[in-house]
Design a protein around this motif. Structure first.
Motif, mmCIF file in Angstrom:
data_model
loop_
_atom_site.group_PDB
_atom_site.id
_atom_site.type_symbol
_atom_site.label_atom_id
_atom_site.label_comp_id
_atom_site.label_asym_id
_atom_site.label_seq_id
_atom_site.Cartn_x
_atom_site.Cartn_y
_atom_site.Cartn_z
ATOM 1 N N UNK A 199 66.467 57.899 89.568
ATOM 2 C CA UNK A 199 67.266 56.671 89.476
ATOM 3 C C UNK A 199 66.501 55.464 90.006
ATOM 4 N N UNK A 200 65.892 55.579 91.187
ATOM 5 C CA UNK A 200 65.149 54.456 91.755
ATOM 6 C C UNK A 200 63.888 54.188 90.947
ATOM 7 N N UNK A 201 63.234 55.256 90.480
ATOM 8 C CA UNK A 201 62.041 55.054 89.653
ATOM 9 C C UNK A 201 62.356 54.266 88.398
ATOM 10 N N UNK A 202 63.503 54.562 87.768
ATOM 11 C CA UNK A 202 63.897 53.813 86.568
ATOM 12 C C UNK A 202 64.131 52.346 86.892
ATOM 13 N N UNK A 203 64.777 52.058 88.019
ATOM 14 C CA UNK A 203 65.049 50.666 88.404
ATOM 15 C C UNK A 203 63.759 49.911 88.703
ATOM 16 N N UNK A 204 62.855 50.563 89.432
ATOM 17 C CA UNK A 204 61.599 49.893 89.784
ATOM 18 C C UNK A 204 60.742 49.603 88.553
ATOM 19 N N UNK A 205 60.681 50.531 87.625
ATOM 20 C CA UNK A 205 59.812 50.351 86.459
ATOM 21 C C UNK A 205 60.437 49.468 85.387
ATOM 22 N N UNK A 206 61.727 49.141 85.546
ATOM 23 C CA UNK A 206 62.319 48.126 84.675
ATOM 24 C C UNK A 206 61.927 46.715 85.115
ATOM 25 N N UNK A 226 72.050 45.385 80.401
ATOM 26 C CA UNK A 226 72.281 46.512 79.497
ATOM 27 C C UNK A 226 71.479 47.739 79.934
ATOM 28 N N UNK A 227 70.141 47.643 80.095
ATOM 29 C CA UNK A 227 69.420 48.829 80.587
ATOM 30 C C UNK A 227 69.826 49.225 82.005
ATOM 31 N N UNK A 228 70.231 48.245 82.836
ATOM 32 C CA UNK A 228 70.704 48.590 84.171
ATOM 33 C C UNK A 228 71.978 49.422 84.089
ATOM 34 N N UNK A 229 72.851 49.045 83.166
ATOM 35 C CA UNK A 229 74.065 49.833 82.970
ATOM 36 C C UNK A 229 73.714 51.239 82.481
#
Length: 688
Positions: A199-206, A226-229
């Protein structure tokens, strides 16, 4: 230092260590952020609109973070991470720390965190952002800040910066949790690492993806919601799937996997409390098996059986405390973990409440069904300090309850035949019985046969099949030891299956050679708990063309009295099949006349302990004579085992015994030797 002082010293020392660590993290964060934050008075007014939009979205999104159920709150998904990491890449550490601090204040107020915790969280984020800033600076990454097109090297640098952010943030949280709550370091670390890394990896790499569009148009920034959702939904679905994987689909209770995790967590917590000198270092695992559940399924169908399980699960939940964990392990087996105990009396009290809760009949399809069960109890740490050991010992106690016709039994080492040596022997036996694993190293399983002789005529009317195991290193294993090893585990069913297969096949071979005999086979209580043995015998008899009346099953009084109704159902089906049923070791148990009258028996066997002494002991002689008279009144044939001399043989004839077996006639022997013995045998009658 006395015991009382030690009890106070350990928690106090741990508390000092925890607050020292918190203070060190806050102090380090102040040093890292002091200069960048001080420059904000100069740079803040010049920051573009894109920054302010990102800052506003970071604060708003953190107002309601998603905290997965069953996890520590540090595992919550905070969308602000994406925006603050993007701000770090575009405008530096100072603005990123400022926005992250504002988001933490909002989320802490929403989640009602203490002030010190909010400050500590801000410090963690500051150190994580500082580590990421150091990586990008060391690798010379400037493309995102300048708005120029990033290269592969820039992307790699940002990825490493994200890794540094995660390591610092997750590492400080893990250390803090370990110092605060105690327990095992590795357990604390792995508790949330899989979920948070995704979850955190996805947020950081966005974040780097957000920086590019932001440099062209502020209007593109809200599209990042949208991608955050999507990340939010991914986290929620992942958590829900994990939760479902820990639930029994029928009852909604915890399953074996969830119970294992809970036992492990409780063991860790109780060990930590014990180290701290706390008194409540016990918890208990209760194992419950519903009696006669198979009958409900067979008579009323699986749908009604499922309804019964749901009703039982509801009663269990109502009977326990809110801190207890109720799990369904499969079939009609349930487990209850009660974490707050001081001794075995508390576990017994809970078991008694469960028995009371189950005592009221359950109305299903208009029929009142009686529900009862056997409960085994194992305590931590007295009876085990891990899930596997506690489960095994609770299982031993539960089957001890069944054997004793009791309801609740606490594990006792003397009731457990599974010493380390026997467990090793059990593993060897399993390998010897499994056709895929059987090798010379596992030893040889064979059947020996002891003749049974009609006393009046001297005719050989049958044999008793006796199991023999030649172990590769221990030699011939004592048959009683072999049964004790197997009967408290699922290996017993494998053993019975092997015996039935071998005996029926041997009967067919003898029949083909012109020798027609009846063979008696011993079965255990585990074999009689289900109708599986009926199906197996029916199939084997049909396959080898053996008449059902050539096979006889021997059950002990102990097996009968452990669960009379379930045993009656199984042997009734065997009797319908045409297989004879004998009651073994008669006189050593507590069979009631009611059970003897209802059972479809054809034969009783007088226990050898009485037969051996009847020639010299008047009491044994009286017991044997009484048993024979009782069996005769019930129309049952009587077999005396342990006949070792002519005097005993003549006494048995005088009191009307029908059949005898023992060394007076022949010892147990392999099948081929039995055929040779039959060729040499000359009937012995009272007249010769």
């Amino acid at each position: 230092m006395d015991a009382a002082a030690r009890r106070n010293y350990v928690p106090a020392e741990r508390a000092r260590s925890f607050y020292t660590f918190v203070g060190a993290v806050i102090a380090a964060a102040v040093l890292v952020a002091a200069m960048p934050v001080a420059r904000l008075t100069e740079t803040l007014p010049d920051l573009p609109a894109a920054f302010w939009v990102m800052a506003a979205l970071a604060v708003l999104c953190d107002y309601r973070p998603f905290t997965p159920p069953g996890r520590r709150q540090s595992s919550a998904v905070f969308p602000s991470i994406c925006f603050t990491f993007a701000i770090l890449l575009a405008w530096g550490l100072g603005p990123a720390v400022l926005v992250q601090a504002a988001a933490v204040v909002v989320s802490s107020w929403r989640m009602r965190h203490a002030v010190w915790r909010a400050v500590f969280n801000i410090a963690q984020y500051t150190l994580a952002l500082g580590a990421a800033e150091a990586v990008t600076y060391a690798l010379g990454e400037t493309a995102f800040g300048e708005g120029s097109g990033p290269t592969w090297i820039d992307v790699a640098a940002v990825t490493l910066a994200a890794v540094a952010w995660f390591v610092v943030k997750y590492g400080t949280v893990t250390i803090a949790v370990r110092l605060h709550s105690g327990g095992n370091w590795w357990t604390t670390f792995r508790q949330g690492v899989a979920f948070e890394s995704v979850s955190i990896g996805a947020l950081l790499l966005l974040a780097p993806i957000l920086v590019g569009p932001a440099s062209h148009s502020v209007a593109l920034i809200p599209l990042m919601l949208v991608p955050l959702f999507a990340v939010y939904r991914m986290s929620r679905l992942s958590s829900e799937q994990e939760q479902l994987a820990r639930l029994d689909p029928l009852t909604g209770l915890a399953n074996r996997k969830a119970l294992l995790a809970e036992v492990h967590e409780q063991a860790t917590l109780h060990c930590a409390r014990a180290a701290a000198g706390a008194a409540d270092r016990h918890f208990a695992l209760l194992l419950l098996d519903i009696d006669r559940f198979k009958h409900v399924n067979d008579a009323l169908g699986h749908a009604v059986g499922d309804q019964l399980l749901v009703e039982v699960s509801g009663r269990l939940v109502e009977a326990v405390d809110r801190h207890d964990v109720v799990a369904r392990l499969g079939g009609d087996e349930f487990a209850i973990l009660t974490p707050r105990l001081t001794d075995a009396a508390g576990a017994r009290a809970l078991a008694d409440r469960i028995v009371t809760a189950l005592s009221e009949p359950v109305a299903l399809d208009g029929l009142p069904l009686d529900v009862a069960g056997s409960i085994g109890i194992a305590l931590f740490p007295e009876h085990g300090d891990d899930f596997a050991t506690l489960m095994r010992h609770a299982d031993v106690a539960m089957y001890d309850a069944k054997h004793r016709n009791d309801t609740v039994v606490v594990y006792k080492p003397e009731s457990d035949h599974n010493t380390p040596e026997r467990l090793s022997l059990l593993g060897d036996l399993r390998r010897a019985l499994d056709p895929d694993l059987a090798t010379m190293a596992a030893g040889e399983i064979t059947m020996y046969y002891q003749p049974q002789i009609e006393i009046q005529t001297g005719e050989v009317v049958g044999v008793e099949a006796l199991l023999r195991w030649r172990h590769p290193t221990r030699g011939m294993v004592d048959p009683e030891e072999l049964i004790k090893v197997a009967e408290q585990s699922a290996v017993m069913r494998l053993l019975t299956r092997r015996v039935v297969d071998d005996v029926v096949e041997q009967l067919a071979k003898w029949q083909a050679a012109g020798v027609t005999l009846r063979a008696a086979v011993n079965v255990s209580i585990r074999d009689l708990h289900t109708l599986e043995i009926v199906d197996q015998i029916r199939e084997r008899l049909a396959r080898f063309g053996v008449s059902p009346d050539q096979l006889q099953l021997e059950i002990t009084e102990g097996a009968l009295m452990a669960d009379p109704r379930r045993v009656l159902a199984t042997i009734s089906e065997l009797a319908k099949l045409g297989v004879a049923i004998a009651l073994d070791d008669f006189g050593t148990g507590y069979s009631s006349m009611q059970h003897l009258r209802r059972l479809p028996l054809t034969e009783v066997k007088v226990d050898r302990s009485f037969v051996l002494g009847m020639a010299t002991d008047a009491d044994d002689h009286a017991i044997v004579r009484t048993v024979i008279d009782l069996a005769g009144a019930l129309g049952l044939r009587v077999v005396a085992e342990g006949v070792e001399d002519e005097r005993t043989w003549r006494l048995l004839r005088s009191v009307g015994c029908h059949v005898a077996q023992g060394w007076f006639y022949a010892r147990p022997m392999p099948a081929d030797e039995l055929v040779e013995w039959l060729g040499r045998y000359r009937p012995l009658t009272p007249n010769n």
